[in-house]
Scaffold this active site. Structure first.
Site, PDB file in Angstrom:
ATOM      1  N   ARG A  69      84.673 -39.005  46.366  1.00 45.87           N
ATOM      2  CA  ARG A  69      85.591 -38.111  45.652  1.00 45.87           C
ATOM      3  C   ARG A  69      86.384 -38.889  44.606  1.00 45.87           C
ATOM      4  O   ARG A  69      86.749 -38.364  43.570  1.00 45.87           O
ATOM      5  CB  ARG A  69      86.586 -37.470  46.628  1.00 45.87           C
ATOM      6  N   GLY A  78      88.225 -30.771  47.409  1.00 42.73           N
ATOM      7  CA  GLY A  78      87.531 -31.225  46.208  1.00 42.73           C
ATOM      8  C   GLY A  78      88.251 -30.927  44.915  1.00 42.73           C
ATOM      9  O   GLY A  78      88.168 -31.678  43.944  1.00 42.73           O
ATOM     10  N   PHE A 104      72.214 -33.397  43.117  1.00 49.56           N
ATOM     11  CA  PHE A 104      73.293 -33.746  44.031  1.00 49.56           C
ATOM     12  C   PHE A 104      74.326 -34.577  43.268  1.00 49.56           C
ATOM     13  O   PHE A 104      74.095 -35.740  42.991  1.00 49.56           O
ATOM     14  CB  PHE A 104      72.732 -34.546  45.204  1.00 49.56           C
ATOM     15  N   VAL A 105      75.447 -33.956  42.898  1.00 50.41           N
ATOM     16  CA  VAL A 105      76.434 -34.674  42.095  1.00 50.41           C
ATOM     17  C   VAL A 105      77.680 -35.026  42.918  1.00 50.41           C
ATOM     18  O   VAL A 105      78.061 -34.295  43.834  1.00 50.41           O
ATOM     19  CB  VAL A 105      76.860 -33.862  40.847  1.00 50.41           C
ATOM     20  N   ASP A 155      78.744 -22.980  43.353  1.00 53.09           N
ATOM     21  CA  ASP A 155      77.310 -23.151  43.579  1.00 53.09           C
ATOM     22  C   ASP A 155      76.702 -21.793  43.916  1.00 53.09           C
ATOM     23  O   ASP A 155      76.517 -20.959  43.055  1.00 53.09           O
ATOM     24  CB  ASP A 155      77.171 -24.163  44.729  1.00 53.09           C
ATOM     25  N   LYS A 199      77.220 -24.548  38.865  1.00 54.62           N
ATOM     26  CA  LYS A 199      75.769 -24.598  39.071  1.00 54.62           C
ATOM     27  C   LYS A 199      75.276 -23.159  39.054  1.00 54.62           C
ATOM     28  O   LYS A 199      74.951 -22.587  40.103  1.00 54.62           O
ATOM     29  CB  LYS A 199      75.473 -25.219  40.443  1.00 54.62           C
ATOM     30  N   ASP A 223      86.264 -27.143  42.501  1.00 55.18           N
ATOM     31  CA  ASP A 223      85.542 -28.321  42.004  1.00 55.18           C
ATOM     32  C   ASP A 223      84.129 -27.929  41.584  1.00 55.18           C
ATOM     33  O   ASP A 223      83.611 -28.389  40.593  1.00 55.18           O
ATOM     34  CB  ASP A 223      85.515 -29.439  43.060  1.00 55.18           C
TER      35      ASP A 223
END
Lengths: 332, 179
Positions: B164, B43, B151-152, B102, B130, B99
């Site tokens: 991607r 990512g 959800f991105v 979380d 996040k 990327d």
């Protein structure tokens, strides 16, 4: 992923028809034995598809889990090949798959016994006994694993009585039905759809395997739910200290100060000074827990709490997983 | 592809502008030092490329690959290194390029692992953060965007390895990931 399911009564010749149809169409033949082999080889689980009737709630729960496991295994195979599925509850697993062809092959009891008598060189009495025993066993498997009976005509597109038809005639009928339903044409799906189905299937399979393997794990006794054991193991792997339900927070009191409602978050992570509550897929529980977490935040604003949804756990499992089904115990 | 988005959070132009700002900070903080950018595959590759090109100081780049594996049926979801660094980082300043940060579990694992190789310093630079989902404390030194708990996808972030290559960052429609 074209699919033809063939459910058949013992001695009706359905198995031979299934093999013939698979050869003629160039589809892969899936038998109960093959599925049992895959479950045993890939997942080290011993489960015969001729399972016995379940008695206890836990056994019934296992039956449900195994039906999910069989579904996931078959769905995975369907993504790779066009299939002819003999038995295995394929008619229930792919019931909502619009272009699958579901066939039931049947024959009167005496006709089947005669067939068994000739094929296995046994007496008519023994053949009748065998036919009845197999019918009962098959019925039990479907009932315990799929909560269904194979006798309901609505489950099938085509039911054929083999009493007065030869194997080749029955095969032709099945092939004609497959052509009429355009099974092969509609079985072609885009790569994107296949990728999406693979991902969904992988999640379902991994969740089932995790639950199954945790079921008889003594460590589970400490926890109320398998996902909690799973989470504790994850924390151990990442070297994060945790405590299980260390504190109960009173949320509501009556006029005399008695506690009416309290909340014990599942985990406390001392290094982050953070409480963690796990939720399952059940929407009713999610709503209840959301409400409790909201109340806790209002009453104890200094307390940090994180609600982890099923999807969050799945993200932890699958974020770095290669896009193929991974056998547990095997590196992806 | 863009039609699968419920909303665009940041356009391509906004992303490039913000990356240039963060690159300016990094260039200033690390000027005269021995900096290596370590991107976590896959990512972070898009972000790494744009960030590295926007820096005004010379840097080395390297990549770390991670994969999930299951040491037993009871424990899926743990990770290990599938592609290690080519550069020996001892004494160097390491900036991990992510990327998304979380819950922070994997990044904590990586930081602990890299720390054992005695770099001069380690820090984290993430494309999106996040913070509301964090389970463990992670020292995120640079972050391009703080995003809500949605959800991105895009600019390296994927759903099932797709999206991607979107040049913007957006919220994926629910029906896509719930279908």
């Amino acid at each position: 992923m074209a699919i033809i399911t063939i459910s058949h009564q013992y001695g009706s010749g359905g198995e031979t028809v299934g093999r013939e149809v698979a050869v003629r169409l160039g589809f892969e033949l899936i038998t109960p034995e093959r599925v049992s082999e895959i479950i045993s080889e890939r997942y080290q689980l011993d489960y015969s598809l001729k399972g016995e009737i379940s008695h206890t709630p836990r056994e019934r729960e296992s039956g449900k889990l195994f039906s999910r496991l069989i579904s996931a295994v078959l769905a995975d195979m369907a993504l790779l090949n066009h299939l002819v599925i003999l038995e295995c509850g394929g008619q229930f697993i792919f019931r909502s798959f619009p272009n699958a062809l579901h066939v039931r092959i049947t024959a009167p009891r005496e006709a089947r016994a005669r067939h068994v008598m000739q094929a296995e060189s046994v007496s008519m009495e023994d053949a009748l006994h065998k036919v009845e025993k197999q019918d009962r066993s098959h019925h039990r498997f479907l009932r315990s694993t799929f909560r269904c009976s194979s006798e309901i005509p609505e489950h099938y597109d085509l039911t054929i009585n083999t009493a007065s038809l030869g194997i080749s005639q029955v095969t032709e009928l099945v092939l004609a039905a497959a052509r009429a339903k355009k099974v092969e044409t509609y079985g072609m799906v885009s790569n994107e759809t296949v990728e999406r189905l693979k991902l969904r299937n992988q999640i379902r399979l991994q969740r089932t395997l995790t639950t199954l393997s945790l079921e008889h794990n003594p460590a589970l006794n400490q926890f109320a739910h398998p996902s909690e054991l799973f989470f504790s193991r994850l924390m151990d792997f990442y070297g994060i200290r945790w405590e299980y339900e260390p504190r109960t927070f009173p949320l509501r009191f009556d006029e005399e100060g008695n506690i009416l409602e309290a909340f014990s978050p599942d985990f406390y992570l001392p290094d982050s000074d953070l409480y963690v509550e796990l939720t399952t897929m059940k929407q009713s529980l999610v709503t209840r827990k959301n409400r409790k977490v909201r109340m806790l935040r209002e009453r104890y604003p200094e307390i940090k709490i994180q609600l982890l949804y099923q999807k969050d756990l799945e993200d932890l499992i699958f974020k770095y997983t290669a896009r193929k089904l991974v056998n547990p115990g095997e590196v992806s | 592809m863009i039609e699968d988005l419920e909303k665009i959070l940041f356009t391509e132009e906004e992303i490039h502008r913000r990356i240039k700002e963060v690159a300016g900070e990094i260039s200033s903080d690390y000027r005269g030092r021995d900096l290596v950018l370590v991107a976590v595959l896959k990512g972070a590759v898009f972000f790494m490329t744009h960030l590295a090109q926007a820096l005004s100081i010379p840097v080395r780049i390297d990549f770390l690959g991670i994969e999930s594996f299951s040491p037993g049926r009871a424990l899926p979801g743990v990770v290990r290194i599938s592609k290690d660094l080519d550069i020996a980082i001892q004494g160097m300043d390491v900036l991990i390029i992510e990327d998304i940060v979380d819950m922070g579990l994997t990044l904590r694992y990586l930081l602990n692992m890299l720390q054992e190789r005695h770099p001069h310093s380690t820090a984290v630079c993430t494309f999106v953060n996040k913070a509301t989902r964090r389970l463990v404390d992670i020292p995120v030194k640079y972050s391009c965007f703080e995003i809500p708990d949605r959800f991105v996808v895009g600019f390296g972030l994927d759903y099932g390895q797709l999206y991607r290559n979107l040049t913007c960052l957006g919220i994926l429609k629910k029906e896509i990931y719930q279908s």
